[in-house]
Design an enzyme around this catalytic site. Structure first.
Site, PDB file in Angstrom:
ATOM      1  N   ARG A  23      72.061 108.849  69.318  1.00 41.29           N
ATOM      2  CA  ARG A  23      71.837 108.328  67.965  1.00 41.29           C
ATOM      3  C   ARG A  23      71.122 109.327  67.080  1.00 41.29           C
ATOM      4  O   ARG A  23      71.153 109.243  65.867  1.00 41.29           O
ATOM      5  CB  ARG A  23      71.007 107.048  68.009  1.00 41.29           C
ATOM      6  CG  ARG A  23      71.652 105.917  68.760  1.00 41.29           C
ATOM      7  CD  ARG A  23      70.675 104.796  68.991  1.00 41.29           C
ATOM      8  NE  ARG A  23      69.594 105.263  69.892  1.00 41.29           N
ATOM      9  CZ  ARG A  23      68.481 104.613  70.134  1.00 41.29           C
ATOM     10  NH1 ARG A  23      68.248 103.453  69.553  1.00 41.29           N
ATOM     11  NH2 ARG A  23      67.582 105.094  70.983  1.00 41.29           N
ATOM     12  N   GLN A  45      44.833 106.929  52.689  1.00 38.40           N
ATOM     13  CA  GLN A  45      45.862 107.144  51.677  1.00 38.40           C
ATOM     14  C   GLN A  45      46.958 108.038  52.215  1.00 38.40           C
ATOM     15  O   GLN A  45      46.677 109.032  52.884  1.00 38.40           O
ATOM     16  CB  GLN A  45      45.221 107.796  50.444  1.00 38.40           C
ATOM     17  CG  GLN A  45      46.169 108.121  49.327  1.00 38.40           C
ATOM     18  CD  GLN A  45      45.437 108.774  48.160  1.00 38.40           C
ATOM     19  OE1 GLN A  45      44.360 108.342  47.772  1.00 38.40           O
ATOM     20  NE2 GLN A  45      46.027 109.814  47.616  1.00 38.40           N
ATOM     21  N   ASP A  46      48.198 107.683  51.947  1.00 42.95           N
ATOM     22  CA  ASP A  46      49.346 108.532  52.256  1.00 42.95           C
ATOM     23  C   ASP A  46      49.965 108.986  50.947  1.00 42.95           C
ATOM     24  O   ASP A  46      50.121 108.178  50.016  1.00 42.95           O
ATOM     25  CB  ASP A  46      50.413 107.767  53.052  1.00 42.95           C
ATOM     26  CG  ASP A  46      50.070 107.622  54.522  1.00 42.95           C
ATOM     27  OD1 ASP A  46      49.019 108.121  54.942  1.00 42.95           O
ATOM     28  OD2 ASP A  46      50.864 107.008  55.236  1.00 42.95           O
ATOM     29  N   ARG A  57      52.594 125.273  46.059  1.00 44.20           N
ATOM     30  CA  ARG A  57      51.585 124.292  45.658  1.00 44.20           C
ATOM     31  C   ARG A  57      50.283 124.728  46.331  1.00 44.20           C
ATOM     32  O   ARG A  57      50.194 124.757  47.543  1.00 44.20           O
ATOM     33  CB  ARG A  57      51.973 122.884  46.112  1.00 44.20           C
ATOM     34  CG  ARG A  57      53.220 122.345  45.417  1.00 44.20           C
ATOM     35  CD  ARG A  57      53.534 120.938  45.918  1.00 44.20           C
ATOM     36  NE  ARG A  57      54.769 120.440  45.368  1.00 44.20           N
ATOM     37  CZ  ARG A  57      54.861 119.621  44.319  1.00 44.20           C
ATOM     38  NH1 ARG A  57      53.767 119.237  43.702  1.00 44.20           N
ATOM     39  NH2 ARG A  57      56.035 119.197  43.904  1.00 44.20           N
ATOM     40  N   HIS A  60      44.424 124.395  46.978  1.00 45.30           N
ATOM     41  CA  HIS A  60      43.602 123.280  46.520  1.00 45.30           C
ATOM     42  C   HIS A  60      42.564 122.883  47.561  1.00 45.30           C
ATOM     43  O   HIS A  60      42.817 122.985  48.753  1.00 45.30           O
ATOM     44  CB  HIS A  60      44.474 122.053  46.244  1.00 45.30           C
ATOM     45  CG  HIS A  60      45.595 122.321  45.300  1.00 45.30           C
ATOM     46  ND1 HIS A  60      46.823 121.733  45.436  1.00 45.30           N
ATOM     47  CD2 HIS A  60      45.679 123.122  44.221  1.00 45.30           C
ATOM     48  CE1 HIS A  60      47.627 122.147  44.471  1.00 45.30           C
ATOM     49  NE2 HIS A  60      46.962 123.004  43.724  1.00 45.30           N
ATOM     50  N   LYS A  69      42.631 115.818  56.073  1.00 47.87           N
ATOM     51  CA  LYS A  69      43.999 115.352  55.897  1.00 47.87           C
ATOM     52  C   LYS A  69      44.863 115.793  57.061  1.00 47.87           C
ATOM     53  O   LYS A  69      44.575 116.766  57.743  1.00 47.87           O
ATOM     54  CB  LYS A  69      44.592 115.805  54.571  1.00 47.87           C
ATOM     55  CG  LYS A  69      44.560 117.281  54.291  1.00 47.87           C
ATOM     56  CD  LYS A  69      45.011 117.532  52.854  1.00 47.87           C
ATOM     57  CE  LYS A  69      44.652 118.909  52.396  1.00 47.87           C
ATOM     58  NZ  LYS A  69      44.959 119.133  51.004  1.00 47.87           N
ATOM     59  N   HIS A 116      43.961 124.452  50.745  1.00 48.17           N
ATOM     60  CA  HIS A 116      45.273 124.204  51.342  1.00 48.17           C
ATOM     61  C   HIS A 116      46.367 124.475  50.319  1.00 48.17           C
ATOM     62  O   HIS A 116      46.230 124.159  49.145  1.00 48.17           O
ATOM     63  CB  HIS A 116      45.363 122.750  51.808  1.00 48.17           C
ATOM     64  CG  HIS A 116      46.712 122.368  52.296  1.00 48.17           C
ATOM     65  ND1 HIS A 116      47.549 121.528  51.589  1.00 48.17           N
ATOM     66  CD2 HIS A 116      47.393 122.732  53.412  1.00 48.17           C
ATOM     67  CE1 HIS A 116      48.677 121.383  52.249  1.00 48.17           C
ATOM     68  NE2 HIS A 116      48.603 122.106  53.356  1.00 48.17           N
ATOM     69  N   TYR A 129      51.111 113.808  53.308  1.00 45.04           N
ATOM     70  CA  TYR A 129      49.677 113.987  53.490  1.00 45.04           C
ATOM     71  C   TYR A 129      49.067 112.636  53.831  1.00 45.04           C
ATOM     72  O   TYR A 129      49.318 111.654  53.140  1.00 45.04           O
ATOM     73  CB  TYR A 129      48.996 114.445  52.198  1.00 45.04           C
ATOM     74  CG  TYR A 129      49.687 115.530  51.432  1.00 45.04           C
ATOM     75  CD1 TYR A 129      49.244 116.842  51.528  1.00 45.04           C
ATOM     76  CD2 TYR A 129      50.756 115.258  50.583  1.00 45.04           C
ATOM     77  CE1 TYR A 129      49.853 117.847  50.804  1.00 45.04           C
ATOM     78  CE2 TYR A 129      51.374 116.256  49.860  1.00 45.04           C
ATOM     79  CZ  TYR A 129      50.919 117.548  49.970  1.00 45.04           C
ATOM     80  OH  TYR A 129      51.520 118.536  49.248  1.00 45.04           O
ATOM     81  N   ASP A 140      37.924 118.316  42.486  1.00 39.45           N
ATOM     82  CA  ASP A 140      38.982 119.310  42.716  1.00 39.45           C
ATOM     83  C   ASP A 140      38.480 120.731  42.501  1.00 39.45           C
ATOM     84  O   ASP A 140      37.756 121.007  41.536  1.00 39.45           O
ATOM     85  CB  ASP A 140      40.159 119.088  41.755  1.00 39.45           C
ATOM     86  CG  ASP A 140      40.989 117.871  42.106  1.00 39.45           C
ATOM     87  OD1 ASP A 140      40.769 117.284  43.172  1.00 39.45           O
ATOM     88  OD2 ASP A 140      41.867 117.520  41.295  1.00 39.45           O
TER      89      ASP A 140
END
Length: 186
Positions: A23, A45-46, A57, A60, A69, A116, A129, A140
């Site tokens: 499968r 949180q996702d 990206r 950060h 994370k 990251h 994440y 931030d």
């Protein structure tokens, strides 16, 4: 699930064992019992991003308590990069890069205090994440992806990057903010 230590203090690579049959496959991508055993805070949180090939990206991070994370690539492949921005860490200032993809299903555990970022290596890459606290934009911090002192190797030409990431400061400026070292700016 196999757990591998990396060259950065506290950063782990979680490697599941996918089960293949006619499968397709099935694999576990998260196990709260592992986090509990390792003393992680519960994840609350996702989030998910989708990037096209060559997009960067990052880099950060968060000040204050930071955030831990779990990062994985659910579709495609990314060149994932961490820089240790924890002044008390024995690996402060060092970086690590790993390939995250939808074939090996590796998940990177990123402890609080890391910068990251990643670059999408495939036509589309979905990065998931799982974060241990709600995002607070006031905390931030960011460093330019092409900071000459960090000299991060990005494997592809950059095709897209946000205005915010282009406006990010230098590693020297963030390091000075974190440890009080001179930033080299007069």
């Amino acid at each position: 699930m196999k757990i591998e230590r990396t060259t950065l203090d506290g950063v782990l690579l979680l490697l599941p064992t996918p089960h293949h049959d006619d499968r397709g496959l099935f694999t576990r991508t998260f196990d709260a019992a592992i986090g509990e055993e390792l003393g992680w805070e519960p994840f609350v949180q996702d989030s998910q991003s989708r990037s096209r090939k060559g997009t960067i990206r990052g880099m950060h991070g968060r000040t204050g308590r930071g955030e831990a994370k779990l990062v994985r690539c659910a579709r495609g492949a990314v060149h994932d990069v961490l820089v240790d921005a924890r002044p008390e860490s024995p690996t402060f200032g060092r970086q690590l890069s790993v390939l995250l993809d939808d074939e090996k299903f590796a998940t990177l555990y990123v402890p609080p205090g890391m910068l990251h970022g990643f670059q999408a290596l495939t036509e589309q890459a979905d990065v998931c994440y799982r974060i241990d606290r709600e995002h607070d934009p006031a905390e931030d911090v960011s460093v330019r992806y092409d900071d000459p002192e960090l000299a991060i190797h990005w494997p592809l030409p950059v095709t897209a990057i946000s205005e915010r990431d282009l406006a990010a400061g230098s590693w020297a400026e963030l390091r000075a903010r974190l440890v009080g070292a001179p930033s080299g700016k007069g």
